[in-house]
Design a protein around this motif. Structure first.
Motif, PDB file in Angstrom:
ATOM      1  N   VAL A 197      -5.678   8.492  -2.274  1.00 56.67           N
ATOM      2  CA  VAL A 197      -4.318   8.561  -2.826  1.00 56.67           C
ATOM      3  C   VAL A 197      -4.281   9.517  -4.014  1.00 56.67           C
ATOM      4  CG1 VAL A 197      -2.546   7.241  -4.070  1.00 56.67           C
ATOM      5  CG2 VAL A 197      -3.575   6.306  -1.983  1.00 56.67           C
ATOM      6  N   ARG A 198      -5.247   9.410  -4.898  1.00 58.18           N
ATOM      7  CA  ARG A 198      -5.282  10.310  -6.061  1.00 58.18           C
ATOM      8  C   ARG A 198      -5.381  11.770  -5.623  1.00 58.18           C
ATOM      9  NH1 ARG A 198      -9.232   6.338  -8.112  1.00 58.18           N
ATOM     10  NH2 ARG A 198      -8.040   4.873  -9.408  1.00 58.18           N
ATOM     11  N   GLN A 199      -6.231  12.047  -4.637  1.00 54.38           N
ATOM     12  CA  GLN A 199      -6.402  13.421  -4.164  1.00 54.38           C
ATOM     13  C   GLN A 199      -5.123  13.949  -3.522  1.00 54.38           C
ATOM     14  OE1 GLN A 199      -9.849  13.026  -1.655  1.00 54.38           O
ATOM     15  NE2 GLN A 199     -11.274  13.361  -3.356  1.00 54.38           N
ATOM     16  N   LEU A 200      -4.490  13.149  -2.690  1.00 53.96           N
ATOM     17  CA  LEU A 200      -3.249  13.578  -2.042  1.00 53.96           C
ATOM     18  C   LEU A 200      -2.129  13.777  -3.056  1.00 53.96           C
ATOM     19  CD1 LEU A 200      -3.258  11.387   1.174  1.00 53.96           C
ATOM     20  CD2 LEU A 200      -3.207  13.887   1.083  1.00 53.96           C
ATOM     21  N   ARG A 201      -2.018  12.861  -4.008  1.00 53.04           N
ATOM     22  CA  ARG A 201      -0.961  12.986  -5.013  1.00 53.04           C
ATOM     23  C   ARG A 201      -1.186  14.212  -5.894  1.00 53.04           C
ATOM     24  NH1 ARG A 201       2.786   9.451  -5.723  1.00 53.04           N
ATOM     25  NH2 ARG A 201       2.920   9.885  -7.949  1.00 53.04           N
ATOM     26  N   LEU A 206       0.834  -1.204   0.000  1.00 54.75           N
ATOM     27  CA  LEU A 206       0.000   0.000   0.000  1.00 54.75           C
ATOM     28  C   LEU A 206       0.869   1.254   0.000  1.00 54.75           C
ATOM     29  CD1 LEU A 206      -2.786  -1.109   2.484  1.00 54.75           C
ATOM     30  CD2 LEU A 206      -3.056  -0.673   0.032  1.00 54.75           C
ATOM     31  N   ASN A 207       1.965   1.218   0.721  1.00 56.52           N
ATOM     32  CA  ASN A 207       2.890   2.342   0.740  1.00 56.52           C
ATOM     33  C   ASN A 207       3.481   2.561  -0.657  1.00 56.52           C
ATOM     34  OD1 ASN A 207       4.340   4.306   2.470  1.00 56.52           O
ATOM     35  ND2 ASN A 207       6.119   3.201   1.700  1.00 56.52           N
ATOM     36  N   ARG A 225       5.386  11.669  -0.708  1.00 61.19           N
ATOM     37  CA  ARG A 225       6.068  10.445  -0.306  1.00 61.19           C
ATOM     38  C   ARG A 225       5.524   9.984   1.034  1.00 61.19           C
ATOM     39  NH1 ARG A 225       7.027   9.202  -4.638  1.00 61.19           N
ATOM     40  NH2 ARG A 225       8.690  10.058  -5.871  1.00 61.19           N
ATOM     41  N   SER A 226       5.359   8.694   1.139  1.00 63.45           N
ATOM     42  CA  SER A 226       4.940   8.080   2.386  1.00 63.45           C
ATOM     43  C   SER A 226       6.042   7.123   2.809  1.00 63.45           C
ATOM     44  CB  SER A 226       3.633   7.316   2.160  1.00 63.45           C
ATOM     45  OG  SER A 226       3.296   6.563   3.297  1.00 63.45           O
ATOM     46  N   GLU A 227       6.248   7.015   4.109  1.00 61.07           N
ATOM     47  CA  GLU A 227       7.277   6.123   4.614  1.00 61.07           C
ATOM     48  C   GLU A 227       6.729   5.362   5.808  1.00 61.07           C
ATOM     49  OE1 GLU A 227      10.850   8.157   5.641  1.00 61.07           O
ATOM     50  OE2 GLU A 227      11.768   6.376   6.526  1.00 61.07           O
ATOM     51  N   THR A 280       4.066   5.551  -5.761  1.00 69.23           N
ATOM     52  CA  THR A 280       4.188   5.478  -7.222  1.00 69.23           C
ATOM     53  C   THR A 280       2.931   5.935  -7.946  1.00 69.23           C
ATOM     54  OG1 THR A 280       3.409   3.193  -7.323  1.00 69.23           O
ATOM     55  CG2 THR A 280       5.794   3.547  -7.060  1.00 69.23           C
ATOM     56  N   GLY A 281       1.789   5.895  -7.258  1.00 72.55           N
ATOM     57  CA  GLY A 281       0.523   6.192  -7.912  1.00 72.55           C
ATOM     58  C   GLY A 281      -0.032   5.011  -8.683  1.00 72.55           C
TER      59      GLY A 281
END
Length: 88
Positions: free
Chosen positions: A54-58, A18-19, A65-67, A24-25
């Motif tokens: 994810v789409r909205q945040l990207r 998921l990360n 980046r998420s870690e 990467t999208g």
């Protein structure tokens, strides 16, 4: 004697997948990772809710980046942010 690490290993692999999808999208595998009843605060339910978030945040962040900072039986600890251009 059973291998008690197998569920933890699968969980860790899900979290890392998921990360990777966030970073990467590439959301193609998310449907295989999350169940339809997956629920997270402030997100619509299921895999589509995760993909939408994810789409909205990207779209909103520059170079998001998420870690995964750590993982424990209580759940992962996440860090999510955006790289800022260096000031000149």
């Amino acid at each position: 004697m059973s291998d008690r690490s197998a569920p933890n290993s699968r969980y860790k692999n899900h979290v890392l997948a998921l990360n990777h999808a966030f970073n990467t999208g590439d959301l193609a595998g998310v449907d295989d990772l999350l169940t339809p009843d997956f629920a997270e605060r402030d997100m619509p339910p299921g895999p589509e809710g995760y993909k939408t978030a994810v789409r909205q945040l990207r779209a909103a962040l520059a170079d998001p980046r998420s870690e995964v900072l750590a993982s424990s039986p209580k759940g992962p600890q996440w860090c999510c942010g955006s790289a800022s251009p260096a000031s000149t």
